[in-house]
Design a protein around this motif. Structure first.
Motif, mmCIF file in Angstrom:
data_model
loop_
_atom_site.group_PDB
_atom_site.id
_atom_site.type_symbol
_atom_site.label_atom_id
_atom_site.label_comp_id
_atom_site.label_asym_id
_atom_site.label_seq_id
_atom_site.Cartn_x
_atom_site.Cartn_y
_atom_site.Cartn_z
ATOM 1 N N ALA A 156 -2.983 6.933 -3.881
ATOM 2 C CA ALA A 156 -4.168 6.103 -3.937
ATOM 3 C C ALA A 156 -5.428 6.646 -3.246
ATOM 4 O O ALA A 156 -6.334 6.351 -3.922
ATOM 5 C CB ALA A 156 -3.782 4.893 -3.117
ATOM 6 N N ARG A 193 0.840 -1.135 0.097
ATOM 7 C CA ARG A 193 -0.091 -0.021 0.133
ATOM 8 C C ARG A 193 0.594 1.235 -0.234
ATOM 9 O O ARG A 193 0.376 2.236 -0.658
ATOM 10 C CB ARG A 193 -0.972 -0.012 1.293
ATOM 11 C CG ARG A 193 -1.993 -0.868 1.280
ATOM 12 C CD ARG A 193 -2.875 -0.669 2.582
ATOM 13 N NE ARG A 193 -4.215 -1.528 2.495
ATOM 14 C CZ ARG A 193 -5.273 -1.278 2.292
ATOM 15 N NH1 ARG A 193 -5.659 -0.063 1.731
ATOM 16 N NH2 ARG A 193 -6.292 -2.098 2.320
ATOM 17 N N THR A 204 2.967 0.483 -6.590
ATOM 18 C CA THR A 204 1.882 -0.271 -6.691
ATOM 19 C C THR A 204 0.781 0.658 -7.050
ATOM 20 O O THR A 204 -0.220 -0.228 -7.862
ATOM 21 C CB THR A 204 1.445 -0.659 -5.035
ATOM 22 O OG1 THR A 204 2.170 -1.281 -4.556
ATOM 23 C CG2 THR A 204 0.204 -1.506 -4.935
ATOM 24 N N TRP A 205 0.576 1.658 -7.396
ATOM 25 C CA TRP A 205 -0.499 2.482 -7.760
ATOM 26 C C TRP A 205 -0.076 3.210 -9.106
ATOM 27 O O TRP A 205 -1.149 3.668 -9.978
ATOM 28 C CB TRP A 205 -0.750 3.808 -6.745
ATOM 29 C CG TRP A 205 -1.019 3.020 -5.350
ATOM 30 C CD1 TRP A 205 -0.058 3.211 -4.453
ATOM 31 C CD2 TRP A 205 -1.887 2.209 -4.927
ATOM 32 N NE1 TRP A 205 -0.666 2.605 -3.236
ATOM 33 C CE2 TRP A 205 -1.817 1.926 -3.707
ATOM 34 C CE3 TRP A 205 -3.153 1.602 -5.628
ATOM 35 C CZ2 TRP A 205 -2.560 0.865 -2.956
ATOM 36 C CZ3 TRP A 205 -3.915 0.943 -5.011
ATOM 37 C CH2 TRP A 205 -3.695 0.610 -3.553
#
Length: 412
Positions: free
Chosen positions: A287, A255, A260-261
């Motif tokens: 995010a 996260r 990841t984003w």
């Protein structure tokens, strides 16, 4: 504020739980999952020669208490758990859940986490969803730290600012509307307001917060609570530092990684220049879905060794809530793993040997033994080549908090 908090949870124990449900399922989560605690707080090691001492501070209706006590019993790990909460009603629910499972290692106490004199020391302190309801969260975290044994760890959950978009304007609105009403009348009026929210309302548009739809206790805790604040990543690190603690891990680790984003190489290249806090804060802002932050903390001198690493053949990989062989059967070489994180569907590339490795992870077999088994299939697979494959798999699954580590040697 302490009297108001107790009154709320006497009227609406939270989260709403029925002890009869213990016969069909164990509620698990973070922080406090035993495998997670050992990995992120104790470097993968525990001393099984003596009871592991746990404090669940602000235990509510018992989720964390029941989870870690049951997991310890299942693992054959000696454990002494102290449950502490202000609410008699919440304590009664937690005690009934323990009795339904026959858990006898739990001591139930009514009291405040601000008054820990005479308790402890504890190897692990769990405090989920409590600090953000205190008038002085820093004092609360310092109190928890004061009860920590040398080499111990703390797991906390606090609310995240961006993922709770819409909560605080409605709290303010309901504070004005329900002033002077008793709790049932406040609930009734809140339901009427929620039923007529316009489509522009930010809470109505926020898919990451749903407590108000699930139960009266959830609605009260979310929108009618008398003391509630949230944190961004930088504020969370400031909170830890003020209590003389260091954050060892944010959960789930993926996260808090910008990669990841976003996938744009120019963006990621700029992100590489940020420090740990800066990268986590950037991921949080991009995010926008972190309605809570879960983290593990230790004293600064213990932080470097707190998180386990796959650094040798004696390390034992442990899958959390996954069946390795079953997962392996569904994977083809070069396949990607599909996962959901904060309401976002994501795909993570897996290494070529992900399936054969996963098929041999059972929580007991060491990395060295997994490598030896794969060498039986391909004698040319050296240790370094194997670890290149394993490290790629570990990065993905540990980032999702699905793969952690144990060590055979005990912590003294």
């Amino acid at each position: 504020m302490r009297g108001d908090l107790r009154a709320q949870y006497e009227a609406y124990p939270y989260p709403e739980r029925d002890p009869r449900d213990e016969a069909r399922r164990l509620v698990t989560g973070s922080p406090g999952h035993l495998d997670e605690v050992i990995h992120f707080g104790f470097g993968g090691r525990l001393d099984a020669a003596r009871p592991f001492r746990v404090l669940v501070a602000g235990g509510g209706t018992g989720d964390a208490t029941i989870m870690i006590a049951q997991q310890a019993r299942d693992a054959g790990l000696p454990m002494e758990v102290t449950y502490l909460d202000l609410s008699d009603a919440s304590l009664a629910v937690a005690r009934a859940r323990a009795e339904a499972r026959g858990l006898t290692s739990i001591r139930f106490l009514r009291g405040s986490l601000l008054d820990l004199a005479g308790l402890g020391p504890f190897d692990y302190v769990d405090c989920c969803g409590v600090l953000h309801h205190l008038d002085d969260p820093e004092a609360g975290l310092r109190s928890l730290a004061s009860a920590l044994a040398p080499g111990g760890a703390i797991g906390i959950m606090v609310y995240g600012t961006y993922g709770r978009t819409g909560v605080y304007p409605l709290q303010d609105a309901l504070r004005a509307l329900t002033d002077g009403l008793d709790p049932p009348a406040r609930i009734a009026l809140a339901k009427r307001l929620l039923a007529g929210l316009p489509p522009t309302n930010w809470l109505r548009r926020n898919p990451h917060v749903g407590d108000w739809r699930q139960s009266d206790a959830g609605l009260y805790d979310l929108l009618l609570h008398g003391c509630d604040r949230s944190y961004t990543v930088p504020e969370l690190f400031t909170l830890a530092d003020a209590a003389g603690l260091a954050i060892t891990a944010l959960i789930e680790p993926a996260r808090y990684e910008p990669g990841t984003w976003v996938s744009d190489p120019a963006v990621l290249k700029r992100a590489e220049g940020l420090d740990r806090i800066g990268r986590a804060a950037l991921a949080e802002r991009i995010a926008g879905n972190a309605a809570k932050h879960v983290c593990y903390l230790t004293r600064p001198e213990d932080a470097a060794s707190a998180v386990a690493a796959p650094d040798g053949p004696d390390v034992v990989p442990v899958l959390r809530d996954l069946d390795g062989p079953a997962l392996a059967r569904g994977l083809k070489p070069g396949a990607a793993l599909e996962a959901e994180l904060g309401g976002v569907a994501l795909r993570f590339a897996l290494p070529r040997l992900a399936g054969p490795i996963l098929a041999r992870i059972d929580g007991r077999t060491s990395l060295g033994a997994v490598h030896a088994a794969l060498q039986d299939l391909d004698s040319r697979l050296g240790w370094d080549a194997f670890m290149t494959q394993y490290d790629e798999l570990y990065r993905v699954l540990n980032g999702l908090n699905k793969l952690v580590l144990r060590r055979r040697a005990h912590r003294s």
